[in-house]
Design an enzyme around this catalytic site. Structure first.
Site, PDB file in Angstrom:
ATOM      1  N   ASN A 168       0.774   0.125   6.033  1.00 52.36           N
ATOM      2  CA  ASN A 168       1.320  -0.583   4.880  1.00 52.36           C
ATOM      3  C   ASN A 168       2.155  -1.724   5.425  1.00 52.36           C
ATOM      4  O   ASN A 168       3.131  -1.476   6.129  1.00 52.36           O
ATOM      5  CB  ASN A 168       2.200   0.378   4.059  1.00 52.36           C
ATOM      6  CG  ASN A 168       3.035  -0.340   3.021  1.00 52.36           C
ATOM      7  OD1 ASN A 168       2.658  -1.419   2.563  1.00 52.36           O
ATOM      8  ND2 ASN A 168       4.151   0.253   2.646  1.00 52.36           N
ATOM      9  N   GLY A 169       1.799  -2.943   5.128  1.00 52.03           N
ATOM     10  CA  GLY A 169       2.572  -4.077   5.646  1.00 52.03           C
ATOM     11  C   GLY A 169       1.650  -5.189   6.065  1.00 52.03           C
ATOM     12  O   GLY A 169       0.539  -5.334   5.536  1.00 52.03           O
TER      13      GLY A 169
ATOM     14  N   GLU B 240      11.576 -12.527 -19.688  1.00 55.14           N
ATOM     15  CA  GLU B 240      11.126 -11.167 -19.394  1.00 55.14           C
ATOM     16  C   GLU B 240      10.012 -10.747 -20.356  1.00 55.14           C
ATOM     17  O   GLU B 240       9.030 -10.127 -19.949  1.00 55.14           O
ATOM     18  CB  GLU B 240      12.335 -10.215 -19.467  1.00 55.14           C
ATOM     19  CG  GLU B 240      12.051  -8.733 -19.267  1.00 55.14           C
ATOM     20  CD  GLU B 240      11.377  -8.394 -17.943  1.00 55.14           C
ATOM     21  OE1 GLU B 240      11.284  -9.246 -17.050  1.00 55.14           O
ATOM     22  OE2 GLU B 240      10.907  -7.250 -17.815  1.00 55.14           O
TER      23      GLU B 240
ATOM     24  N   LYS C  31       6.238  -9.732 -19.132  1.00 56.12           N
ATOM     25  CA  LYS C  31       5.649  -8.431 -19.466  1.00 56.12           C
ATOM     26  C   LYS C  31       4.270  -8.611 -20.076  1.00 56.12           C
ATOM     27  O   LYS C  31       3.329  -7.906 -19.735  1.00 56.12           O
ATOM     28  CB  LYS C  31       6.570  -7.733 -20.459  1.00 56.12           C
ATOM     29  CG  LYS C  31       7.168  -6.414 -20.261  1.00 56.12           C
ATOM     30  CD  LYS C  31       7.682  -5.819 -19.032  1.00 56.12           C
ATOM     31  CE  LYS C  31       7.562  -6.505 -17.728  1.00 56.12           C
ATOM     32  NZ  LYS C  31       8.674  -6.310 -16.809  1.00 56.12           N
TER      33      LYS C  31
ATOM     34  N   CYS D  72       0.808  -1.218   0.000  1.00 53.03           N
ATOM     35  CA  CYS D  72       0.000   0.000   0.000  1.00 53.03           C
ATOM     36  C   CYS D  72       0.842   1.269   0.000  1.00 53.03           C
ATOM     37  O   CYS D  72       2.033   1.235   0.238  1.00 53.03           O
ATOM     38  CB  CYS D  72      -0.879  -0.017   1.241  1.00 53.03           C
ATOM     39  SG  CYS D  72      -1.541  -1.642   1.576  1.00 53.03           S
TER      40      CYS D  72
ATOM     41  N   TRP E  24      -3.396  -2.266  -1.395  1.00 55.48           N
ATOM     42  CA  TRP E  24      -3.270  -3.525  -2.129  1.00 55.48           C
ATOM     43  C   TRP E  24      -3.570  -4.594  -1.098  1.00 55.48           C
ATOM     44  O   TRP E  24      -2.820  -4.775  -0.141  1.00 55.48           O
ATOM     45  CB  TRP E  24      -1.847  -3.658  -2.669  1.00 55.48           C
ATOM     46  CG  TRP E  24      -1.646  -4.819  -3.588  1.00 55.48           C
ATOM     47  CD1 TRP E  24      -1.765  -4.808  -4.946  1.00 55.48           C
ATOM     48  CD2 TRP E  24      -1.251  -6.146  -3.226  1.00 55.48           C
ATOM     49  NE1 TRP E  24      -1.493  -6.060  -5.444  1.00 55.48           N
ATOM     50  CE2 TRP E  24      -1.169  -6.898  -4.416  1.00 55.48           C
ATOM     51  CE3 TRP E  24      -0.972  -6.780  -2.017  1.00 55.48           C
ATOM     52  CZ2 TRP E  24      -0.810  -8.238  -4.433  1.00 55.48           C
ATOM     53  CZ3 TRP E  24      -0.622  -8.122  -2.025  1.00 55.48           C
ATOM     54  CH2 TRP E  24      -0.538  -8.839  -3.233  1.00 55.48           C
TER      55      TRP E  24
ATOM     56  N   HIS F 108      11.169 -30.570 -25.312  1.00 51.71           N
ATOM     57  CA  HIS F 108      10.958 -31.485 -24.179  1.00 51.71           C
ATOM     58  C   HIS F 108       9.582 -31.298 -23.543  1.00 51.71           C
ATOM     59  O   HIS F 108       9.360 -31.703 -22.414  1.00 51.71           O
ATOM     60  CB  HIS F 108      12.064 -31.286 -23.139  1.00 51.71           C
ATOM     61  CG  HIS F 108      13.420 -31.603 -23.696  1.00 51.71           C
ATOM     62  ND1 HIS F 108      13.871 -32.885 -23.876  1.00 51.71           N
ATOM     63  CD2 HIS F 108      14.394 -30.792 -24.162  1.00 51.71           C
ATOM     64  CE1 HIS F 108      15.077 -32.865 -24.407  1.00 51.71           C
ATOM     65  NE2 HIS F 108      15.416 -31.599 -24.598  1.00 51.71           N
TER      66      HIS F 108
ATOM     67  N   GLU G 122       1.647  -9.890 -17.378  1.00 54.72           N
ATOM     68  CA  GLU G 122       1.231  -9.013 -16.290  1.00 54.72           C
ATOM     69  C   GLU G 122       0.392  -7.838 -16.749  1.00 54.72           C
ATOM     70  O   GLU G 122      -0.434  -7.352 -15.989  1.00 54.72           O
ATOM     71  CB  GLU G 122       2.422  -8.553 -15.437  1.00 54.72           C
ATOM     72  CG  GLU G 122       3.351  -7.565 -16.061  1.00 54.72           C
ATOM     73  CD  GLU G 122       4.460  -7.144 -15.104  1.00 54.72           C
ATOM     74  OE1 GLU G 122       4.229  -7.046 -13.896  1.00 54.72           O
ATOM     75  OE2 GLU G 122       5.572  -6.896 -15.600  1.00 54.72           O
TER      76      GLU G 122
ATOM     77  N   ARG H   6       1.392   1.794  -5.991  1.00 56.12           N
ATOM     78  CA  ARG H   6       1.697   0.822  -4.944  1.00 56.12           C
ATOM     79  C   ARG H   6       0.529  -0.076  -4.588  1.00 56.12           C
ATOM     80  O   ARG H   6       0.686  -1.058  -3.848  1.00 56.12           O
ATOM     81  CB  ARG H   6       2.083   1.566  -3.670  1.00 56.12           C
ATOM     82  CG  ARG H   6       3.374   2.290  -3.837  1.00 56.12           C
ATOM     83  CD  ARG H   6       3.726   3.054  -2.590  1.00 56.12           C
ATOM     84  NE  ARG H   6       5.095   3.435  -2.699  1.00 56.12           N
ATOM     85  CZ  ARG H   6       6.083   2.905  -2.021  1.00 56.12           C
ATOM     86  NH1 ARG H   6       5.849   1.997  -1.120  1.00 56.12           N
ATOM     87  NH2 ARG H   6       7.302   3.288  -2.224  1.00 56.12           N
TER      88      ARG H   6
ATOM     89  N   LYS I 244       3.338  -2.383  -7.337  1.00 58.49           N
ATOM     90  CA  LYS I 244       4.674  -2.093  -7.839  1.00 58.49           C
ATOM     91  C   LYS I 244       5.747  -2.809  -7.055  1.00 58.49           C
ATOM     92  O   LYS I 244       6.708  -3.316  -7.601  1.00 58.49           O
ATOM     93  CB  LYS I 244       4.898  -0.575  -7.807  1.00 58.49           C
ATOM     94  CG  LYS I 244       6.259  -0.127  -8.298  1.00 58.49           C
ATOM     95  CD  LYS I 244       6.416  -0.408  -9.771  1.00 58.49           C
ATOM     96  CE  LYS I 244       7.798  -0.062 -10.281  1.00 58.49           C
ATOM     97  NZ  LYS I 244       8.071  -0.774 -11.551  1.00 58.49           N
TER      98      LYS I 244
HETATM   99  O1  M6R Z   1      11.238  -3.918  -6.759  1.00 61.19           O
HETATM  100  P1  M6R Z   1      11.743  -5.264  -7.183  1.00 61.19           P
HETATM  101  O2  M6R Z   1      12.645  -5.186  -8.353  1.00 61.19           O
HETATM  102  O3  M6R Z   1      12.344  -6.040  -6.065  1.00 61.19           O
HETATM  103  O4  M6R Z   1      10.446  -6.034  -7.631  1.00 61.19           O
HETATM  104  C1  M6R Z   1      10.514  -7.377  -8.027  1.00 61.19           C
HETATM  105  C2  M6R Z   1       9.242  -7.816  -8.736  1.00 61.19           C
HETATM  106  O5  M6R Z   1       8.112  -7.671  -7.886  1.00 61.19           O
HETATM  107  C3  M6R Z   1       9.014  -6.991 -10.013  1.00 61.19           C
HETATM  108  O6  M6R Z   1      10.103  -7.062 -10.872  1.00 61.19           O
HETATM  109  C4  M6R Z   1       7.760  -7.493 -10.761  1.00 61.19           C
HETATM  110  O7  M6R Z   1       7.986  -8.796 -11.249  1.00 61.19           O
HETATM  111  C5  M6R Z   1       7.424  -6.512 -11.893  1.00 61.19           C
HETATM  112  N1  M6R Z   1       6.022  -6.128 -11.821  1.00 61.19           N
HETATM  113  C6  M6R Z   1       7.694  -7.059 -13.247  1.00 61.19           C
HETATM  114  O8  M6R Z   1       7.379  -6.128 -14.247  1.00 61.19           O
END
Ligand code: M6R
Length: 625
Positions: A110-111, A498, A502, A13, A84, A521, A505, A38, A620
């Protein structure tokens, strides 16, 4: 002394708070918009104006804004929260702020409070009733209970409660009975206090809401409580109640433009297009191609450790983990140090063999990912030297590690990581090459050639971005696909992972990244005329092998979209679409090949009507495990 990466001085959050001489609402609502990346499943505010007014709503901050349009939003003390969900589904009831049983206290958090269930049970036996399913409501009732039963001041009750709870928190509390008081505290979740020049104080999860009001900030350390009363700030240790003398006030040098969209439709696109500059910034002042020298102040003191390292263990999550995988290839290729790349979430819960001869590199954009922080703690307790690679200045990782390097990519607001990834890979490339030199594993002329090539990468990224129009066409063609496969080998395998992440998500299309040769495989069974297969097939050591993999896909009627090196003719003849990227060294292909994949997911997601900056269910930075 924490390293803070030796040169200067981000979940779930977002929280904000204000106490001063003006109405708090404008700061709170604008701050929540800045922090919405966040978490954005509900939002709320509490304002003190003789009475305690709490307004909260499921949905985006804009929905809260509409909801309060006809309400009393006056008050010079206030707190706000964008959520969140961890405990309890995202609805009005579970939105923050939460209030105490007697209705005098309001809290944002937050936590996560791990032992909330047992505390809740005990409170219920004492007659407390709860109106939400959250751990946060339990915390404020617990504080109230201590205040009333131990007959202590609110500040002391907060401190005593925090000493009992297990978990992570950044909290802010206001009280109807104390109209000039705001209490904030942190452990594990970030919190910044802004010091206004008119006696006002601001608190926020990161500095972005604050910079329009003041550039003077104090990053609270773990287990610190900030008590702001009658225009005075006192910071104390939560454990022993010791007052912190002369807390360090930092000057923020973030620009407002860097946290705004700057003419782009959304942050993700802006951040994709920022990469020529962010890659440059991540190298700035670090290499001198002419004489082949390199400097990174955070590394200097620990170079001997790298020279003698028996092994490097890389811990990270998500996109940062993919950057770590590129680093595995780099460190083994050049520095000849064995590397293991670990998901921080797995590493922390097994019993890994780590010792004093190991170097652990923790990679994180936010510097606040809970699993990565826990992995760092574990490795530290086993005697390893910890080196952090992090983007957010003042976050937890720079404080917890022995040394490290910032990526200098600038604030990344879009939930999908783009420019942070390429900056991480750039910094890791620099370090791997430098360590290779120190270990005598690379000739000076080769080092100079690689450094020289790295310097051309920003302009080559610019060129790669020119494929945007072609990528829009490809996106139109494949936007309704149900699945995607991404294939790559060698340095391009992490790029395939990656690319797939992308797409998943932000467009919610199922996608898999695979090492191209591993496809036969298993995943090859998935291939038919409906399966788009994105293959990273640039020139280099694995080119012919990847060509064979493309043939295998084609033989099963798979639809090939290939990322190739400029001028490629062979794959052009085989693929449905080819996207060209400039020539570069094999080890630098990830920096270029990632760009069209970011654009492809971006355009597909936009065409499917998805919110690319705030994809569903994501935040995030993941500050809970
Ligand atoms: O802030 P961080 O790099 O530690 O975050 C790690 C992952 O949560 C972050 O890379 C997540 O996979 C992204 N949303 C990918 O785009």
């Amino acid at each position: 002394m924490p390293s803070q990466f030796n040169f200067f001085i981000f979940l779930m959050c977002g929280i904000v708070g204000y106490i001063g001489g003006r109405d708090a609402y404008p700061f709170l609502i604008n701050g929540l918009k800045r922090l919405e990346y966040r978490g954005y499943d509900s939002a709320g505010i509490a304002l003190l104006n003789n009475t305690l007014n709490v307004y909260k709503k499921a949905g985006k901050v804009s929905e809260l804004e509409e909801f309060v349009a006809d309400k009393d939003i006056h008050g010079t003390v206030g707190i706000g929260h964008t959520r969140w969900a961890t405990h309890g589904e995202p609805n009005d009831r579970n939105a923050h702020p939460h209030i105490s049983q007697d209705g005098t206290l309001a809290i944002i958090h937050n936590g996560i409070i791990e032992n909330y269930a047992s505390i809740k049970e005990a409170l219920i036996t004492k007659g407390h009733t709860f109106s939400s399913d959250t751990d946060t409501e339990v915390l404020i009732h617990f504080i109230e209970d201590i205040r009333d039963n131990a007959k202590v001041e609110l500040e002391e009750a907060v401190r005593l409660a925090l000493n009992e709870v297990v978990g992570a928190y950044a909290i802010a509390i206001i009280s109807k009975n104390h109209p000039n008081l705001l209490i904030a505290a942190r452990k594990g979740s970030p919190l910044v206090v802004g010091v206004g020049n008119d006696g006002a104080y601001f608190i926020a999860s990161d500095a972005t809401p604050i910079i329009e009001y003041t550039r003077n900030v104090i990053y609270l350390e773990d287990r610190e409580i900030a008590v702001i009363q009658d225009q005075k700030l006192v910071i104390k240790n939560i454990n022993d109640n010791k007052v912190k003398k002369n807390p360090y006030i930092e000057k923020l040098n973030l620009s407002i433009e860097s946290i705004e969209k700057g003419g782009f439709e959304n942050f993700m696109l802006k951040e994709i297009y920022e990469q020529p500059r962010s890659i440059l910034d991540s190298m700035r002042g670090r290499i001198n191609t002419k004489n082949g020298t390199f400097q990174m102040s955070g590394l200097r003191e620990y170079e001997h450790k790298f020279i003698n390292a028996k092994r490097i263990i890389i811990v990270a999550c998500g996109t940062s983990w993919h950057a770590g995988l590129v680093a595995e290839y780099l460190f083994e290729d050049f520095a000849r140090i064995p590397v293991e790349v670990e998901y921080a979430s797995e590493f922390r819960y097994r019993n890994p063999v780590v010792g004093e001869d190991d170097i652990v590199i923790a990679i994180s954009q936010s510097g606040e990912t809970a699993d990565t922080l826990a992995a760092i703690e574990l490795a530290k307790s086993k005697g390893a030297m910890i080196f952090g690679i992090c983007n957010v200045v003042g976050s937890s990782i720079p404080r917890m590690t022995h040394a490290g390097a910032y990526t200098h990519a600038g604030p990344e607001i879009g939930v999908a990581s783009t420019k942070a990834f390429t900056a991480q890979v750039t910094v890791l490339t620099l370090i791997a090459l430098h360590i290779a030199q120190l270990r005598g594993k690379i000739a000076d002329k080769d080092l100079r050639r690689f450094f020289g090539e790295l310097e051309t990468i920003p302009s080559k990224v610019e060129k790669a971005l020119l494929s945007n129009d072609l990528i829009i066409k490809i996106a139109e063609h494949f936007k309704d696909a149900q699945n995607f496969l991404y294939l790559g080998r060698g340095y391009c395998f992490p790029v395939a992972l990656e690319g797939a992440l992308k797409l998943k998500e932000i467009s919610y299309i199922h996608a898999e990244g695979y090492p191209a040769a591993e496809m036969k495989h298993g995943p090859i069974a998935l291939i038919d005329e409906n399966m788009p297969v994105v293959v990273i097939a640039t020139e280099g050591a694995n080119y012919e092998k990847v060509v064979s993999n493309i043939q295998e896909v084609k033989a099963r009627k798979g639809r090939i979209i290939a990322i190739v090196s400029e001028g490629d003719v062979k794959i052009k003849a085989m693929a449905e679409y080819v996207i060209e990227i400039p020539h570069t060294e094999d080890c630098m292909v990830p920096l270029l090949a990632t760009i069209p994949l970011q654009l492809l997911s971006y355009h597909i997601a936009i065409m499917r009507g998805c919110n690319v900056d705030q994809p569903r269910n994501l935040a995030k930075s993941v500050t809970v495990e």
